[in-house]
Structures are given as C-alpha cells and as structure tokens.
Design an enzyme around this catalytic site. Structure first.
Site, PDB file in Angstrom:
ATOM      1  N   HIS A   1      -4.639  -4.393   7.587  1.00  0.00           N
ATOM      2  CA  HIS A   1      -3.986  -3.136   7.221  1.00  0.00           C
ATOM      3  C   HIS A   1      -5.001  -2.130   6.659  1.00  0.00           C
ATOM      4  O   HIS A   1      -4.678  -1.315   5.804  1.00  0.00           O
ATOM      5  CB  HIS A   1      -2.859  -3.410   6.224  1.00  0.00           C
ATOM      6  CG  HIS A   1      -3.319  -3.985   4.924  1.00  0.00           C
ATOM      7  ND1 HIS A   1      -3.843  -5.239   4.803  1.00  0.00           N
ATOM      8  CD2 HIS A   1      -3.333  -3.453   3.683  1.00  0.00           C
ATOM      9  CE1 HIS A   1      -4.182  -5.453   3.544  1.00  0.00           C
ATOM     10  NE2 HIS A   1      -3.882  -4.392   2.848  1.00  0.00           N
TER      11      HIS A   1
ATOM     12  N   ASP B   1       0.838  -1.210   0.000  1.00  0.00           N
ATOM     13  CA  ASP B   1       0.000   0.000   0.000  1.00  0.00           C
ATOM     14  C   ASP B   1       0.869   1.254   0.000  1.00  0.00           C
ATOM     15  O   ASP B   1       0.592   2.221  -0.711  1.00  0.00           O
ATOM     16  CB  ASP B   1      -0.930   0.025   1.216  1.00  0.00           C
ATOM     17  CG  ASP B   1      -1.843  -1.177   1.272  1.00  0.00           C
ATOM     18  OD1 ASP B   1      -2.160  -1.742   0.214  1.00  0.00           O
ATOM     19  OD2 ASP B   1      -2.232  -1.563   2.389  1.00  0.00           O
TER      20      ASP B   1
END
Length: 93
Positions: A46, A19
């Site tokens: 996450h 990410d």
C-alpha cells in the site's frame, strides 16, 4: 499510554484502510502529530497510500515520526511544551 499519559488511538492496519483513517483525521484537524513506524527494508503493498499520508502531513504541517529517533524528539518536544509550530502553521492555511 501509561508511560506518556497521552491519549493514543489505535487504527486499522494500512492495507485495511488505516492510512485513510489517519488521512481523514489529518484533514479534519484531529491530530497534532503522528508516530508512523514502518519497515523501510520491506516493500509495502500500500505504498501509494503511505505516500499520500506523508504528503498530507506536509500540506497540513503535521509533525511525523517514522522511526524511534524522530519519535523520541517529538515526544520530548511535547514534554517541554514546544508546540508553537501549530499556531505558526495555522497562519499559512
């Protein structure tokens, strides 16, 4: 890549920093659009990182597909040459 003749970069998985890799590419202007598939029925450990990524797409005006239907629309737009959004977004940054 063979089907679309597009350059595709595979990055690390989200929990391992993928990410953040995508976020850095957004912030440095290296991406025109993102296909970011995720399982909406599974909690993501996450999730804050995913939310930050979505926010960056909004801030920088990067089209984001999170499912097959929206991905198909974006890819068809590329095929037709519909990329005027990039010039329009640049005016406001």
């Amino acid at each position: 890549m063979e089907e679309t003749e597009l350059s595709i970069s595979c990055l690390m998985s989200g929990p391992l920093g993928g990410d953040q890799q995508i976020g850095a590419m957004i912030a440095t202007g290296k991406l025109d659009l993102i296909l970011f598939f995720r399982d909406p029925l599974t909690a993501q450990p996450h999730e804050p990182d995913v939310s930050a990524l979505l926010r960056l797409c909004d801030v920088y005006g990067i089209p984001l597909a999170t499912n097959l239907a929206s991905a198909e629309l974006l890819l068809r737009a590329i095929e037709k040459g519909y990329f005027s959004w990039r010039e329009t977004a640049a005016k406001y940054q």
